[in-house]
Design a protein around this motif. Structure first.
Motif, PDB file in Angstrom:
ATOM      1  N   THR A  76       0.829  -1.205   0.000  1.00  0.00           N
ATOM      2  CA  THR A  76       0.000   0.000   0.000  1.00  0.00           C
ATOM      3  C   THR A  76       0.868   1.262   0.000  1.00  0.00           C
ATOM      4  O   THR A  76       2.076   1.208   0.237  1.00  0.00           O
ATOM      5  CB  THR A  76      -0.989  -0.015   1.200  1.00  0.00           C
ATOM      6  OG1 THR A  76      -1.865   1.122   1.093  1.00  0.00           O
ATOM      7  CG2 THR A  76      -0.279   0.011   2.538  1.00  0.00           C
ATOM      8  N   ASP A  77       0.232   2.379  -0.342  1.00  0.00           N
ATOM      9  CA  ASP A  77       0.884   3.694  -0.285  1.00  0.00           C
ATOM     10  C   ASP A  77       2.234   3.736  -1.004  1.00  0.00           C
ATOM     11  O   ASP A  77       3.274   3.966  -0.383  1.00  0.00           O
ATOM     12  CB  ASP A  77       0.963   4.169   1.168  1.00  0.00           C
ATOM     13  CG  ASP A  77      -0.433   4.444   1.716  1.00  0.00           C
ATOM     14  OD1 ASP A  77      -1.135   3.490   2.114  1.00  0.00           O
ATOM     15  OD2 ASP A  77      -0.855   5.613   1.681  1.00  0.00           O
ATOM     16  N   VAL A  78       2.145   3.559  -2.301  1.00  0.00           N
ATOM     17  CA  VAL A  78       3.344   3.655  -3.145  1.00  0.00           C
ATOM     18  C   VAL A  78       3.726   5.123  -3.326  1.00  0.00           C
ATOM     19  O   VAL A  78       4.896   5.490  -3.283  1.00  0.00           O
ATOM     20  CB  VAL A  78       3.079   3.000  -4.526  1.00  0.00           C
ATOM     21  CG1 VAL A  78       4.307   3.113  -5.416  1.00  0.00           C
ATOM     22  CG2 VAL A  78       2.649   1.548  -4.367  1.00  0.00           C
ATOM     23  N   GLY A 132      -3.857   1.268  -2.296  1.00  0.00           N
ATOM     24  CA  GLY A 132      -4.207   2.662  -2.603  1.00  0.00           C
ATOM     25  C   GLY A 132      -3.097   3.656  -2.353  1.00  0.00           C
ATOM     26  O   GLY A 132      -2.062   3.336  -1.779  1.00  0.00           O
ATOM     27  N   ASP A 133      -3.340   4.905  -2.777  1.00  0.00           N
ATOM     28  CA  ASP A 133      -2.300   5.925  -2.898  1.00  0.00           C
ATOM     29  C   ASP A 133      -1.182   5.362  -3.785  1.00  0.00           C
ATOM     30  O   ASP A 133      -0.008   5.299  -3.399  1.00  0.00           O
ATOM     31  CB  ASP A 133      -1.779   6.417  -1.545  1.00  0.00           C
ATOM     32  CG  ASP A 133      -2.759   7.401  -0.898  1.00  0.00           C
ATOM     33  OD1 ASP A 133      -3.803   7.712  -1.501  1.00  0.00           O
ATOM     34  OD2 ASP A 133      -2.460   7.879   0.216  1.00  0.00           O
ATOM     35  N   LEU A 134      -1.604   4.973  -4.959  1.00  0.00           N
ATOM     36  CA  LEU A 134      -0.664   4.423  -5.934  1.00  0.00           C
ATOM     37  C   LEU A 134       0.211   5.548  -6.474  1.00  0.00           C
ATOM     38  O   LEU A 134       1.389   5.349  -6.743  1.00  0.00           O
ATOM     39  CB  LEU A 134      -1.446   3.735  -7.060  1.00  0.00           C
ATOM     40  CG  LEU A 134      -2.463   2.679  -6.569  1.00  0.00           C
ATOM     41  CD1 LEU A 134      -3.284   2.132  -7.717  1.00  0.00           C
ATOM     42  CD2 LEU A 134      -1.749   1.544  -5.840  1.00  0.00           C
ATOM     43  N   GLY A 166      -7.021   5.065  -3.285  1.00  0.00           N
ATOM     44  CA  GLY A 166      -6.581   5.920  -2.178  1.00  0.00           C
ATOM     45  C   GLY A 166      -6.914   7.372  -2.498  1.00  0.00           C
ATOM     46  O   GLY A 166      -7.224   7.715  -3.647  1.00  0.00           O
ATOM     47  N   ASN A 167      -6.852   8.244  -1.484  1.00  0.00           N
ATOM     48  CA  ASN A 167      -7.189   9.653  -1.696  1.00  0.00           C
ATOM     49  C   ASN A 167      -6.296  10.313  -2.737  1.00  0.00           C
ATOM     50  O   ASN A 167      -6.740  11.156  -3.513  1.00  0.00           O
ATOM     51  CB  ASN A 167      -7.125  10.415  -0.365  1.00  0.00           C
ATOM     52  CG  ASN A 167      -5.856  10.138   0.412  1.00  0.00           C
ATOM     53  OD1 ASN A 167      -5.604   8.980   0.777  1.00  0.00           O
ATOM     54  ND2 ASN A 167      -5.042  11.141   0.665  1.00  0.00           N
ATOM     55  N   HIS A 168      -5.015   9.917  -2.792  1.00  0.00           N
ATOM     56  CA  HIS A 168      -4.107  10.514  -3.781  1.00  0.00           C
ATOM     57  C   HIS A 168      -4.421  10.073  -5.206  1.00  0.00           C
ATOM     58  O   HIS A 168      -3.925  10.666  -6.163  1.00  0.00           O
ATOM     59  CB  HIS A 168      -2.652  10.156  -3.453  1.00  0.00           C
ATOM     60  CG  HIS A 168      -2.080  10.950  -2.332  1.00  0.00           C
ATOM     61  ND1 HIS A 168      -1.211  11.998  -2.505  1.00  0.00           N
ATOM     62  CD2 HIS A 168      -2.272  10.848  -0.989  1.00  0.00           C
ATOM     63  CE1 HIS A 168      -0.877  12.519  -1.338  1.00  0.00           C
ATOM     64  NE2 HIS A 168      -1.508  11.827  -0.394  1.00  0.00           N
ATOM     65  N   ASP A 169      -5.204   9.002  -5.353  1.00  0.00           N
ATOM     66  CA  ASP A 169      -5.470   8.438  -6.688  1.00  0.00           C
ATOM     67  C   ASP A 169      -6.625   9.130  -7.404  1.00  0.00           C
ATOM     68  O   ASP A 169      -6.812   8.924  -8.614  1.00  0.00           O
ATOM     69  CB  ASP A 169      -5.764   6.935  -6.568  1.00  0.00           C
ATOM     70  CG  ASP A 169      -4.623   6.187  -5.911  1.00  0.00           C
ATOM     71  OD1 ASP A 169      -3.462   6.573  -6.157  1.00  0.00           O
ATOM     72  OD2 ASP A 169      -4.889   5.236  -5.149  1.00  0.00           O
ATOM     73  N   SER A 195      -9.662  -1.544   2.785  1.00  0.00           N
ATOM     74  CA  SER A 195     -10.080  -0.135   2.764  1.00  0.00           C
ATOM     75  C   SER A 195      -8.827   0.715   2.894  1.00  0.00           C
ATOM     76  O   SER A 195      -8.041   0.527   3.828  1.00  0.00           O
ATOM     77  CB  SER A 195     -11.018   0.125   3.952  1.00  0.00           C
ATOM     78  OG  SER A 195     -11.301   1.500   4.081  1.00  0.00           O
ATOM     79  N   HIS A 196      -8.631   1.651   1.976  1.00  0.00           N
ATOM     80  CA  HIS A 196      -7.423   2.489   2.081  1.00  0.00           C
ATOM     81  C   HIS A 196      -7.403   3.234   3.416  1.00  0.00           C
ATOM     82  O   HIS A 196      -6.438   3.187   4.163  1.00  0.00           O
ATOM     83  CB  HIS A 196      -7.346   3.481   0.906  1.00  0.00           C
ATOM     84  CG  HIS A 196      -6.194   4.413   1.027  1.00  0.00           C
ATOM     85  ND1 HIS A 196      -4.894   3.996   0.836  1.00  0.00           N
ATOM     86  CD2 HIS A 196      -6.127   5.723   1.372  1.00  0.00           C
ATOM     87  CE1 HIS A 196      -4.070   5.031   1.051  1.00  0.00           C
ATOM     88  NE2 HIS A 196      -4.797   6.074   1.375  1.00  0.00           N
ATOM     89  N   VAL A 197      -8.478   3.924   3.718  1.00  0.00           N
ATOM     90  CA  VAL A 197      -8.563   4.654   4.989  1.00  0.00           C
ATOM     91  C   VAL A 197      -8.976   3.652   6.075  1.00  0.00           C
ATOM     92  O   VAL A 197      -9.889   2.853   5.863  1.00  0.00           O
ATOM     93  CB  VAL A 197      -9.589   5.811   4.881  1.00  0.00           C
ATOM     94  CG1 VAL A 197      -9.685   6.575   6.199  1.00  0.00           C
ATOM     95  CG2 VAL A 197      -9.210   6.769   3.747  1.00  0.00           C
ATOM     96  N   GLY A 215      -4.603   1.045   4.723  1.00  0.00           N
ATOM     97  CA  GLY A 215      -3.371   1.775   4.405  1.00  0.00           C
ATOM     98  C   GLY A 215      -3.430   3.158   5.009  1.00  0.00           C
ATOM     99  O   GLY A 215      -3.848   3.336   6.144  1.00  0.00           O
ATOM    100  N   HIS A 216      -2.945   4.169   4.238  1.00  0.00           N
ATOM    101  CA  HIS A 216      -3.152   5.586   4.521  1.00  0.00           C
ATOM    102  C   HIS A 216      -2.222   6.152   5.584  1.00  0.00           C
ATOM    103  O   HIS A 216      -1.774   7.280   5.461  1.00  0.00           O
ATOM    104  CB  HIS A 216      -4.616   5.798   4.924  1.00  0.00           C
ATOM    105  CG  HIS A 216      -5.116   7.201   4.823  1.00  0.00           C
ATOM    106  ND1 HIS A 216      -4.829   8.044   3.762  1.00  0.00           N
ATOM    107  CD2 HIS A 216      -5.934   7.931   5.661  1.00  0.00           C
ATOM    108  CE1 HIS A 216      -5.438   9.215   3.959  1.00  0.00           C
ATOM    109  NE2 HIS A 216      -6.109   9.166   5.091  1.00  0.00           N
ATOM    110  N   LEU A 217      -1.937   5.409   6.649  1.00  0.00           N
ATOM    111  CA  LEU A 217      -1.190   5.980   7.773  1.00  0.00           C
ATOM    112  C   LEU A 217       0.304   5.679   7.698  1.00  0.00           C
ATOM    113  O   LEU A 217       1.084   6.207   8.492  1.00  0.00           O
ATOM    114  CB  LEU A 217      -1.764   5.464   9.104  1.00  0.00           C
ATOM    115  CG  LEU A 217      -3.261   5.774   9.313  1.00  0.00           C
ATOM    116  CD1 LEU A 217      -3.757   5.208  10.636  1.00  0.00           C
ATOM    117  CD2 LEU A 217      -3.523   7.277   9.238  1.00  0.00           C
TER     118      LEU A 217
HETATM  119 FE   LIG Z   1      -3.737   7.949   1.775  1.00  0.00          FE
END
Ligand SMILES: [Fe+2]
Length: 317
Positions: free
Chosen positions: A50-52, A83-85, A120-123, A207-209, A253-255
Motif C-alpha cells: 500500500t501507499d506507493v 491505494g495511494d498508488l 486511495g485519496n491521492h489516486d 479499505s485504504h482509509v 493503508g493511509h497511515l
Molecule cells: Fe492515503
C-alpha cells in the motif's frame, strides 16, 4: 458490484478446471467411487502492498522496480494494492500527474499474477485542483481507466475466502478536503452481497482509509482523536454489517505505519507503505515495505517485508 473482468474470467476458468480435474479423478477410479481426500482447509498466501505514492524524482521509479521485484520473489497466490498508488492526484490536474501514473503503471505491469487495486485519496485526479484548472467531473475516472476497473469497489473470491475492496474516500467542502467514508451505495451493495454470503465463509475487507486504528492514541496520547480524513468516519455502521458474518481480516493503508489490532474476531492490519515516510525513510519506525499475509482457515498470519530501499529524497525537498 463487479470484479475486474479479466481475473473474474480467469478465476472462472481456474474453478472450471478444478472441477473438471475432480470429475476426471473420480472417473479414473474405474467406477469404484472412493471417498474424496480429506480437505486440507482453506489457505491463501498473498501480498498486500500500500501507499506507493509514485512519482518521478529521487530515483523513486527504481525503488518501485525493486519493490516489484521483492514482491514477485514472494511467489504469492495474488497481490492486493491498498491505494495511494500515485502522489497528489487529488489537488493536481490530469496533465501534471500523468507521468506519476506512468511511473506507477510500470510497477504494476512488472508485478506477476493477479493484482487487485484499492482507491486511495491521492489516486483521485483533479478533485480540487490547486492550479486553477477545472475540477474533474469524475475524479475517479483516470484511476479506473488506468487499472481497467469498472468500479472502485468490488468483490472477488480466492481459495474459499471472499474479499471486499472498498472505496473509502468522500470529497468534502471543508478544510479536510475529503473524509474517510463508505458511501451509502456501497453500504447497500455490501448488504446485498452479504445476504448471499454464507455466515461461516471467511471474509476480508480492504479499505485504504482505516476502519480501526490506534495510531493517534499511540503517537499523540491516549485521548487523541483521529481527524475525519484519517479514519473511516462511519466505521461502526460498516463493521455492524458484518456482525453476523465471519469477518476475519481488515486490510488498511493511509497511515504508513505497520499496526495490528484484534477487535472481537477480526484482525485489523495497517500495512505500512512502499514509500515509507513519503520517500524520506522510515515513518514512526515503519520502513519502506509491504506485507505477506497467510490465511489458514480463520487464522491470519502477517509479516512486514522491508525491501531494502535507502531514501534518496533530499531533506529540503
Ligand atoms: Fe492515503
Amino acid at each position: 458490484m463487479t470484479a475486474r473482468r479479466l481475473f473474474t474470467r480467469r478465476g472462472f476458468l481456474r474453478r472450471a478446471g478444478a472441477s473438471l480435474l475432480a470429475t476426471s479423478s473420480l472417473a479414473l477410479t474405474g467406477g469404484c467411487l472412493r471417498s474424496p481426500p480429506r480437505s486440507v482447509g482453506r489457505r491463501a498466501r498473498f501480498v498486500f502492498f500500500t501507499d506507493v505514492h509514485a512519482r518521478t524524482e529521487w530515483d523513486t521509479p527504481l525503488a518501485m522496480a525493486r519493490a516489484a521485484q521483492a514482491i514477485n520473489a514472494q511467489q504469492a497466490d495474488f497481490i492486493i494494492g491498498g491505494g495511494d498508488l500515485i502522489t497528489d492526484g487529488f489537488q493536481s490536474s490530469a496533465a501534471t500527474v500523468a507521468p506519476r501514473w506512468d511511473a506507477y503503471m510500470a510497477m504494476h505491469r512488472a508485478l506477476q499474477g493477479d493484482v487487485y487495486s484499492t482507491l486511495g485519496n491521492h489516486d483521485l485526479v483533479a478533485a480540487r485542483p490547486e492550479d486553477g484548472s477545472t475540477p474533474a467531473s469524475d475524479p475517479r475516472a483516470i484511476y479506473r481507466e488506468r487499472l481497467g476497473l469498472d468500479n472502485t469497489w468490488y468483490t472477488f473470491d480466492a481459495a474459499g475466502y471472499r474479499f471486499f475492496i472498498l472505496d473509502s474516500i468522500r470529497v468534502s467542502d471543508d478544510a479536510f478536503k475529503y473524509h474517510g467514508y463508505i458511501s451509502l451505495p456501497q453500504i447497500d451493495w455490501l448488504q446485498e452481497q452479504l445476504a448471499h454470503t454464507a455466515r461461516d465463509q471467511p471474509l476480508v475487507v480492504v479499505s485504504h482509509v482505516p476502519l480501526l486504528t490506534a495510531f493517534y492514541a499511540a503517537t499523540g496520547g491516549a485521548t487523541t482523536a483521529a481527524p475525519p480524513n484519517r479514519v473511516v468516519t462511519n466505521n461502526v455502521a460498516v463493521l455492524e454489517l458484518f456482525a453476523s458474518h465471519n469477518l476475519i481480516l481488515v486490510l488498511q493503508g493511509h497511515l504508513h505505519v505497520r499496526e495490528q489490532l484484534q477487535w472481537r474476531d477480526t484482525t485489523f492490519i495497517t500495512g505500512g507503505a512502499v514509500c515509507g515516510r513519503w520517500w524520506r525513510g522510515a515513518w514512526h519506525g515503519t520502513p519502506e515495505g509491504f506485507n505477506i499475509i497467510t490465511l489458514q482457515d480463520n487464522h491470519v498470519d502477517w509479516q512486514y517485508v522491508d525491501y531494502g530501499w535507502e531514501a534518496r529524497r533530499p531533506a529540503n525537498a
